[in-house]
Design a protein around this motif. Structure first.
Motif, PDB file in Angstrom:
ATOM      1  N   UNK A 188     132.034 136.235 113.301  1.00 42.33           N
ATOM      2  CA  UNK A 188     132.244 136.935 114.576  1.00 42.33           C
ATOM      3  C   UNK A 188     133.357 137.965 114.521  1.00 42.33           C
ATOM      4  N   UNK A 189     134.063 138.038 113.397  1.00 38.24           N
ATOM      5  CA  UNK A 189     135.167 139.004 113.285  1.00 38.24           C
ATOM      6  C   UNK A 189     134.618 140.435 113.373  1.00 38.24           C
ATOM      7  N   UNK A 190     135.280 141.279 114.128  1.00 39.05           N
ATOM      8  CA  UNK A 190     134.847 142.656 114.338  1.00 39.05           C
ATOM      9  C   UNK A 190     135.499 143.583 113.309  1.00 39.05           C
ATOM     10  N   UNK A 191     134.686 144.246 112.509  1.00 33.56           N
ATOM     11  CA  UNK A 191     135.204 145.256 111.584  1.00 33.56           C
ATOM     12  C   UNK A 191     135.744 146.424 112.393  1.00 33.56           C
ATOM     13  N   UNK A 192     137.015 146.732 112.215  1.00 37.19           N
ATOM     14  CA  UNK A 192     137.646 147.738 113.067  1.00 37.19           C
ATOM     15  C   UNK A 192     137.211 149.162 112.724  1.00 37.19           C
ATOM     16  N   UNK A 193     136.962 149.430 111.453  1.00 37.09           N
ATOM     17  CA  UNK A 193     136.652 150.802 111.076  1.00 37.09           C
ATOM     18  C   UNK A 193     135.841 150.827 109.794  1.00 37.09           C
ATOM     19  N   UNK A 205     144.981 141.856 108.705  1.00 32.21           N
ATOM     20  CA  UNK A 205     143.603 142.110 109.113  1.00 32.21           C
ATOM     21  C   UNK A 205     142.788 142.582 107.912  1.00 32.21           C
ATOM     22  N   UNK A 206     141.476 142.402 107.998  1.00 30.60           N
ATOM     23  CA  UNK A 206     140.591 142.911 106.945  1.00 30.60           C
ATOM     24  C   UNK A 206     140.714 144.440 106.912  1.00 30.60           C
ATOM     25  N   UNK A 207     140.902 145.049 105.745  1.00 30.47           N
ATOM     26  CA  UNK A 207     141.059 146.514 105.679  1.00 30.47           C
ATOM     27  C   UNK A 207     139.788 147.241 106.070  1.00 30.47           C
ATOM     28  N   UNK A 220     143.874 136.423 105.263  1.00 25.64           N
ATOM     29  CA  UNK A 220     143.228 137.429 106.103  1.00 25.64           C
ATOM     30  C   UNK A 220     142.649 136.796 107.365  1.00 25.64           C
ATOM     31  N   UNK A 221     142.968 137.450 108.473  1.00 24.29           N
ATOM     32  CA  UNK A 221     142.450 137.013 109.754  1.00 24.29           C
ATOM     33  C   UNK A 221     140.932 137.197 109.802  1.00 24.29           C
TER      34      UNK A 221
END
Length: 510
Positions: A495-500, A403-405, A335-336
């Motif tokens: 720092x990874x941005x949760x998309x939704x 990507x992280x779900x 996972x990225x």
């Protein structure tokens, strides 16, 4: 009978007839009142008996929890909560009954308990309820909700609790509209009928306790003897075979119990103390090439005596592997934005003679690596292993990059639609999580929007409703669906941005 001209004698007869009918009605009414009273007495006796049986069951569970805390400790914790909630609700009803009949001298004279005015004044005020009436409703709803939270929403007792302690509106007849629970069950009823009704609710509490504690005990005991706790164990005559050999051995059933601890263990003629969770943990050196024995005895205490259980097995030490082993510790993807653990090893080859390389791959220990995926949709890990004879093995494995779900909004660690009282929502933090995701991520909610039916959506910074949101919530009614959406969350120290983050809905129970 009252029309036309009648003599004084006829009028007297008619009057006596009316008095006679009234007396019959009065007698029937008092018989009914007494019947309610006798029913109340029977329920009281039954509650005393059930209380004694429940006490024995609680003591039995407490004993088992002290003897086998791993098995019965969690069950006792649930039972203690159910017992606490039940005791509080039962005592409240007892105080209410005492208060209701406090001014009646003879508590067993049910024929004088025909008035309706005490409870009508205590529960009702105009078309609404008094504070005491609302408290009564809250007690029923609170007990039901609290016990369901202890058992879990997937418990088989949820329908039972919803039925026994329902405060839903009541349809008096097929032709009439539904009537609020409190009015349908208590307004205008004789005191003795309400007294019996309160005792019946106490009986429901005691029966609920009995059902739950019996199920907790019975479920654990059934689980212990269930065949699902047995594993098929393959016992091969040897653990290494050459091409063309016959594979011989047997398959037996073995029961796994993580809480069963031996008193002592002997392994290969020496005392051995390395055992954990019901298993003897082997930690031996393989030694030279050839077939090796593992044999010994496990001793268990039973009725004050040591019972020996012998064991024996063999294994083979091989000299040369012919293929490397590369495996993802979590799954067949990486996972990225996360540190993905990777294990790389080759049987028979020291870790210092194994070299692995890939974009974003770093070594963290013997045979252990961390992969931080870069761009693209896949990554290839190349491995070079130097064998003892000087030859090398080169291989590679490819992993997909994902990507992280999407995360999901939570209330009280529950997803989707959550039922809870308005007062609870006002101060309950909004969270976020990824159910069934293989990595444990520490998600922190930074903001969200809340939509109350009939009100404008309100932006809230943080995790708890602000003053504006609470003001809007105050206008909501039971059954309204409160929507928590546009939730923003971050991963702690990442720092990874949760998309939704998917929304969560709250159905108000009061």
């Amino acid at each position: 009978m009252a029309g036309g001209k009648m003599s004084a004698r006829q009028k007297m007869i008619n009057l006596m007839y009316l008095v006679f009918i009234a007396m019959l009605a009065l007698n029937m009414s008092k018989e009914v009142l007494s019947a309610f009273g006798f029913m109340n007495e029977k329920l009281v006796e039954n509650n005393i008996s059930t209380t004694e049986k429940n006490a024995l069951a609680y003591d039995n569970l407490a004993t088992k929890a002290s003897e086998q805390p791993a098995k019965f400790g969690p069950l006792k914790a649930k039972a203690d909560k159910v017992r606490e909630y039940s005791s509080d609700f039962y005592s409240y009803l007892g105080d209410l009954k005492t208060k209701m009949i406090s001014e009646i001298e003879d508590k067993n004279d049910y024929e004088v308990m025909d008035k309706t005015d005490w409870l009508d004044a205590y529960f009702f005020k105009g078309d609404g309820y008094t504070a005491e009436g609302q408290e009564f409703l809250d007690k029923i709803n609170g007990y039901r909700t609290s016990v369901i939270q202890v058992l879990g929403t997937d418990s088989k007792f949820v329908p039972v609790l919803n039925s026994r302690f329902s405060t839903a509106e009541v349809k008096v007849s097929e032709s009439e509209k539904s009537v609020p629970f409190l009015k349908a069950r208590y307004e205008g009823f004789p005191m003795v009928a309400s007294l019996t009704n309160f005792t019946q609710i106490q009986a429901d509490i005691k029966n609920t306790e009995s059902d739950i504690i019996s199920d907790l005990l019975g479920g654990q005991l059934e689980s212990e003897v269930s065949m699902s706790n047995y594993n098929g164990i393959v016992q091969l005559d040897k653990n290494a075979f050459y091409p063309g050999d016959k594979v011989t051995g047997s398959v037996v059933l073995g029961r796994y119990d993580p809480n069963l601890k031996p008193s002592r263990v002997e392994l290969n003629g020496s005392k051995y103390d390395n055992f954990k969770d019901g298993s003897v943990v082997l930690d031996l050196r393989a030694g030279s090439v050839g077939e090796k024995d593992i044999k010994g005895t496990i001793y268990f205490m039973e009725n004050g005596e040591e019972i020996p259980v012998p064991f024996k097995s063999t294994y083979s030490v091989i000299s040369k592997p012919n293929a490397p082993v590369v495996s993802a510790d979590k799954m067949n993807v990486v996972y990225r934005g996360l540190q993905n653990p990777i294990s790389i090893s080759l049987p028979g080859v020291p870790d210092k003679d194994i070299k692995a390389s890939a974009p974003g791959l770093r070594k963290t220990g013997a045979g252990k690596y961390m992969m931080s995926p870069q761009g693209g949709t896949s990554v290839k890990i190349s491995v070079n292993a130097k064998l003892a004879d000087g030859n090398s093995i080169n291989t590679s494995s490819t992993f997909r990059i994902k990507d992280i779900p999407a995360a999901m909004g939570t209330v009280r660690n529950q997803f989707g639609t959550v039922r809870m009282p308005k007062s609870g929502l006002a101060n309950t933090p909004i969270g976020a999580g990824l159910p069934d995701f293989l990595f444990d991520l520490d998600l922190r909610v930074t903001s969200f929007k809340v939509k109350v039916p009939g009100q404008l959506a309100i932006v809230v910074n943080g995790t708890v409703l602000n003053a504006a949101a609470k003001k809007a919530l105050a206008k909501a009614r039971r059954g309204d669906m409160i929507n928590i959406f546009d939730i923003k969350a971050v991963i702690k120290n990442n720092s990874y941005k949760i998309k939704k983050v998917l929304p969560v809905n709250i159905e108000l129970t009061n």
